[in-house]
Design an enzyme around this catalytic site. Structure first.
Site, PDB file in Angstrom:
ATOM      1  N   GLY A  76      30.243   8.799  60.759  1.00 44.56           N
ATOM      2  CA  GLY A  76      30.774   9.958  61.451  1.00 44.56           C
ATOM      3  C   GLY A  76      32.084  10.456  60.868  1.00 44.56           C
ATOM      4  O   GLY A  76      32.335  11.663  60.823  1.00 44.56           O
ATOM      5  N   THR A  77      32.939   9.536  60.436  1.00 41.58           N
ATOM      6  CA  THR A  77      34.239   9.937  59.889  1.00 41.58           C
ATOM      7  C   THR A  77      34.078  10.807  58.659  1.00 41.58           C
ATOM      8  O   THR A  77      34.696  11.871  58.541  1.00 41.58           O
ATOM      9  CB  THR A  77      35.084   8.694  59.565  1.00 41.58           C
ATOM     10  N   ASN A 150      35.442  10.191  72.729  1.00 32.08           N
ATOM     11  CA  ASN A 150      35.175   8.786  72.447  1.00 32.08           C
ATOM     12  C   ASN A 150      35.988   7.825  73.305  1.00 32.08           C
ATOM     13  O   ASN A 150      35.673   6.642  73.374  1.00 32.08           O
ATOM     14  CB  ASN A 150      35.442   8.485  70.964  1.00 32.08           C
ATOM     15  N   GLN A 178      29.439  10.527  69.793  1.00 34.58           N
ATOM     16  CA  GLN A 178      29.266   9.870  71.091  1.00 34.58           C
ATOM     17  C   GLN A 178      28.246  10.585  71.970  1.00 34.58           C
ATOM     18  O   GLN A 178      27.928  10.097  73.061  1.00 34.58           O
ATOM     19  CB  GLN A 178      30.613   9.788  71.816  1.00 34.58           C
ATOM     20  N   HIS A 200      25.375   3.783  63.768  1.00 35.74           N
ATOM     21  CA  HIS A 200      25.620   2.510  64.457  1.00 35.74           C
ATOM     22  C   HIS A 200      26.020   2.686  65.916  1.00 35.74           C
ATOM     23  O   HIS A 200      26.070   1.714  66.667  1.00 35.74           O
ATOM     24  CB  HIS A 200      26.655   1.667  63.702  1.00 35.74           C
ATOM     25  N   THR A 236      25.232   7.017  45.303  1.00 34.67           N
ATOM     26  CA  THR A 236      23.848   6.574  45.361  1.00 34.67           C
ATOM     27  C   THR A 236      23.379   6.528  46.808  1.00 34.67           C
ATOM     28  O   THR A 236      24.019   5.926  47.663  1.00 34.67           O
ATOM     29  CB  THR A 236      23.701   5.174  44.730  1.00 34.67           C
ATOM     30  N   CYS A 322      39.005   2.758  66.515  1.00 33.75           N
ATOM     31  CA  CYS A 322      39.580   3.154  65.237  1.00 33.75           C
ATOM     32  C   CYS A 322      41.091   2.957  65.216  1.00 33.75           C
ATOM     33  O   CYS A 322      41.717   3.023  64.173  1.00 33.75           O
ATOM     34  CB  CYS A 322      39.228   4.605  64.939  1.00 33.75           C
TER      35      CYS A 322
END
Length: 378
Positions: A76-77, A150, A178, A200, A236, A322
């Site tokens: 997400g970041t 969040n 979220q 995740h 990749t 975070c």
């Protein structure tokens, strides 16, 4: 109570930070087998590309969008960074972000990134953006407002914010990390131009997320490389993780209606227990994610509360993971009008597939003593 639990007995109530890998995701990744680089033209590479394309198509179908609109990222970041910075590089006008954004967006206002081009949209006491404030200070090229906070779980009026952004002539992005799997996500109804997701948070693997860009919306790369993802994201491509993401999303959405009912009951149970303790308030307003319960505890430090619960076998958070390890008032709570002391007195409990009534009842039994001890520790 002062007993300590073993790891296998612990209560995990920090699913908004990360959750256990779903069995379907693990099976999908394990079934990938030995593969080549999906950018290669040989047989192994083509096989990898086919699996990557299948995962992208599955995710796009579940989101109700076109496969070519889905750009895989590391999470997400990165998706937030790519959306906001990538759009800002194409449009020199100011960027507006809400005062309660995740650090992945809020941090972009720093010097050397957006700097003075960033304008902060204020929020009310529940953490809500007033759509009328969007574009009120002049020309704007991009607006970013997260769908579900969040920390507090506050659900923003995304469709209204997107409409206001478009009326101001700006693109609209939402951090929906979220939201996915926790509230209904309808990108068409929202009217968004871009949205960020992370695997995740819904039981997928760590290390992959996605940026959805509506067809016709362009962003510039924010890093150099081969441009493997639609020319805007390099590196990749992680086929196994993409397959795990797709499998987790399918299962999470299939279970979402039942999960929301269950989380609503769990949250109501915890809210009732917290409300019975003097000086404890529930944050976030009336429209919140059913999987997040955010508390402010008068006369106590959030760090002390978390430590005491941790010692008693319950894992929760003082806010965004975070910012773990950094003892500072919550910027989200400060933006909602709380004092430094009030913004340092918070606990976040968040639920997932493994959360049980027994978990909530045990925390409810622990809370009165934990609150009393934390207040004495000041």
């Amino acid at each position: 109570m002062s007993e300590r639990r073993t790891d296998c007995e612990r209560i995990y109530l920090d699913h908004a930070a990360t959750g256990p890998l779903r069995g379907a995701a693990a099976s999908a990744m394990a079934g990938t087998g030995p593969i080549g680089n999906p950018a290669a033209v040989h047989t192994a590479g083509r096989r990898a590309r086919a699996m990557l394309d299948d995962a992208r198509e599955q995710i796009a179908g579940l989101l109700g969008v076109r496969p070519l609109e889905v750009v895989f990222t590391s999470g997400g970041t990165e998706a937030d960074n790519l959306a906001v910075l990538g759009a800002a590089r194409r449009d020199p006008r100011p960027v507006e972000i809400s005062a309660v954004e995740h650090a992945a967006v809020a941090g972009l206002a720093a010097p050397g990134l957006l700097g003075e081009r960033a304008r902060v949209l204020p929020v009310d006491g529940a953490g809500l953006v007033d759509p009328a404030s969007i574009g009120a200070d002049g020309a704007v090229g991009m607006v970013s407002v997260m769908a579900v906070n969040n920390e507090t779980g506050t659900v923003q009026r995304i469709a209204d914010c997107a409409e206001a952004a478009h009326q101001a002539g700006a693109l609209f992005h939402t951090d929906a990390v979220q939201a996915l799997g926790h509230i209904p996500v309808d990108l068409a109804a929202w009217g968004a131009d871009m949205a960020s997701f992370s695997a995740h948070k819904i039981g997928g693997p760590v290390g992959i997320g996605a940026l959805w860009r509506r067809r016709g919306v362009d962003v510039d790369p924010i890093g150099a490389g081969g441009g493997q993802e639609a020319g805007v994201r390099s590196g990749t491509q992680l086929v196994a993780l993409a397959r795990g993401f797709a499998a987790a999303l399918a299962e999470a959405l299939d279970e979402m209606e039942e999960s929301r009912r269950r989380w609503t009951g769990l949250r109501g149970r915890l809210v009732a227990a917290a409300g019975a303790i003097d000086g404890v308030r529930v944050d976030g307003g009336d429209d919140v994610s059913p999987s997040i319960c955010h508390l402010s505890v008068e006369g106590a430090r959030g760090d002390d509360l978390q430590l005491l619960l941790d010692q008693r076998g319950a894992d929760c958070s003082t806010g965004s993971a975070c910012h773990a390890g950094v003892s500072a008032p919550s910027q989200v709570m400060l933006a909602m009008g709380r004092s430094d002391e009030e913004a340092s007195s918070c606990l976040r409990f968040s639920f997932g597939p493994t959360t049980t009534v027994g978990d909530i009842d045990q925390v409810a039994r622990l809370l009165p003593d934990v609150v009393a001890r934390a207040r004495r520790a000041r």
